[in-house]
Motif scaffolding. Structure first.
Motif, short mmCIF file in Angstrom:
data_model
loop_
_atom_site.label_atom_id
_atom_site.label_comp_id
_atom_site.label_asym_id
_atom_site.label_seq_id
_atom_site.Cartn_x
_atom_site.Cartn_y
_atom_site.Cartn_z
N LEU A 21 -7.76 8.56 -2.77
CA LEU A 21 -7.71 6.58 -3.48
C LEU A 21 -6.10 6.33 -2.59
N ALA A 22 -5.13 6.78 -2.35
CA ALA A 22 -4.02 6.03 -1.47
C ALA A 22 -3.89 6.18 -1.03
N LEU A 23 -4.58 7.85 -0.29
CA LEU A 23 -4.49 8.32 0.79
C LEU A 23 -5.67 7.87 2.15
N PHE A 24 -7.05 7.23 1.08
CA PHE A 24 -7.66 6.61 2.12
C PHE A 24 -7.83 5.27 2.40
N CYS A 25 -6.88 4.60 1.80
CA CYS A 25 -6.42 3.13 1.49
C CYS A 25 -5.76 3.55 2.82
N ILE A 26 -4.44 3.62 2.99
CA ILE A 26 -3.91 3.88 4.25
C ILE A 26 -4.26 4.27 5.27
N ASN A 37 -4.52 -3.21 2.25
CA ASN A 37 -5.17 -1.76 1.61
C ASN A 37 -4.31 -0.32 1.22
N LEU A 38 -2.74 -1.89 1.84
CA LEU A 38 -1.47 -0.87 1.30
C LEU A 38 -1.13 -1.48 0.15
N GLY A 56 -0.88 1.18 -2.48
CA GLY A 56 0.85 0.76 -3.58
C GLY A 56 0.31 1.68 -4.94
N GLY A 57 -1.09 0.38 -5.56
CA GLY A 57 -1.47 -0.17 -6.85
C GLY A 57 -1.74 2.05 -7.18
N PHE A 58 -2.73 2.28 -6.38
CA PHE A 58 -2.66 4.24 -6.17
C PHE A 58 -1.47 4.67 -7.15
N LEU A 59 -1.19 4.87 -5.55
CA LEU A 59 0.45 5.40 -6.37
C LEU A 59 1.47 5.51 -7.89
N VAL A 60 1.46 3.82 -7.80
CA VAL A 60 1.47 3.86 -9.38
C VAL A 60 0.62 3.99 -10.69
N LEU A 61 -0.24 4.19 -10.63
CA LEU A 61 -1.48 4.51 -12.08
C LEU A 61 -1.42 6.35 -11.54
N ALA A 62 -0.82 6.63 -10.15
CA ALA A 62 -1.03 8.55 -10.17
C ALA A 62 0.85 9.10 -10.99
N ALA A 63 1.77 8.34 -10.47
CA ALA A 63 3.08 7.57 -11.17
C ALA A 63 2.93 8.49 -12.88
N PHE A 64 2.65 7.17 -13.33
CA PHE A 64 2.04 6.76 -14.82
C PHE A 64 1.07 7.01 -15.30
#
Length: 127
Positions: free
Chosen positions: A75-80, A102-103, A107-115
């Protein structure tokens, strides 16, 4: 409120827009394909189905915390990608806001992916 509950609320808030948008795309494929065609995208009907499925299924995965990291990266990629394709007319103030939104979601999805999805998730229950 515990951190686990806060992460759950965050997952719910992130997922709602994608679940609803995916459902809408899939129930109005012709209109979605026509919209995609207006951006000169190849195979707009196929892309409409794929986009709808991605949004719906990945949104549900985020909601319940199943394969959360994978869904969050997708979803992060989709948003970008969506921002770069559909929201580049920055002379239109709304397009700039959609681009920034979208950016921010990416960012929120990347934080979710990381943590991760937190303890109130299927991923946590599965170990």
């Amino acid at each position: 409120m515990s951190n686990s509950a806060i992460v759950l609320v965050g997952r719910i808030l992130l997922s709602i827009i994608f679940i609803l948008a995916g459902f809408e795309k899939l129930t109005a494929i012709a209109g979605t394909a026509q919209y995609f065609a207006s951006y000169n995208l190849p195979a707009p009907t196929v892309l409409a189905v794929l986009a709808g499925l991605l949004e719906l299924l990945a949104g549900l995965a985020i909601l319940i915390g199943f394969q959360t990291r994978i869904a969050a990266y997708l979803l992060a990629l989709f948003c970008i990608v969506t921002a770069l394709i559909a929201h580049m007319d920055w002379a239109d103030g709304m397009q700039l806001i959609h681009f920034q939104k979208n950016l921010a979601m990416a960012g929120g999805f990347l934080v979710l992916a990381a943590f991760g999805p937190g303890s109130l998730s299927i991923d946590a229950k599965r170990g």
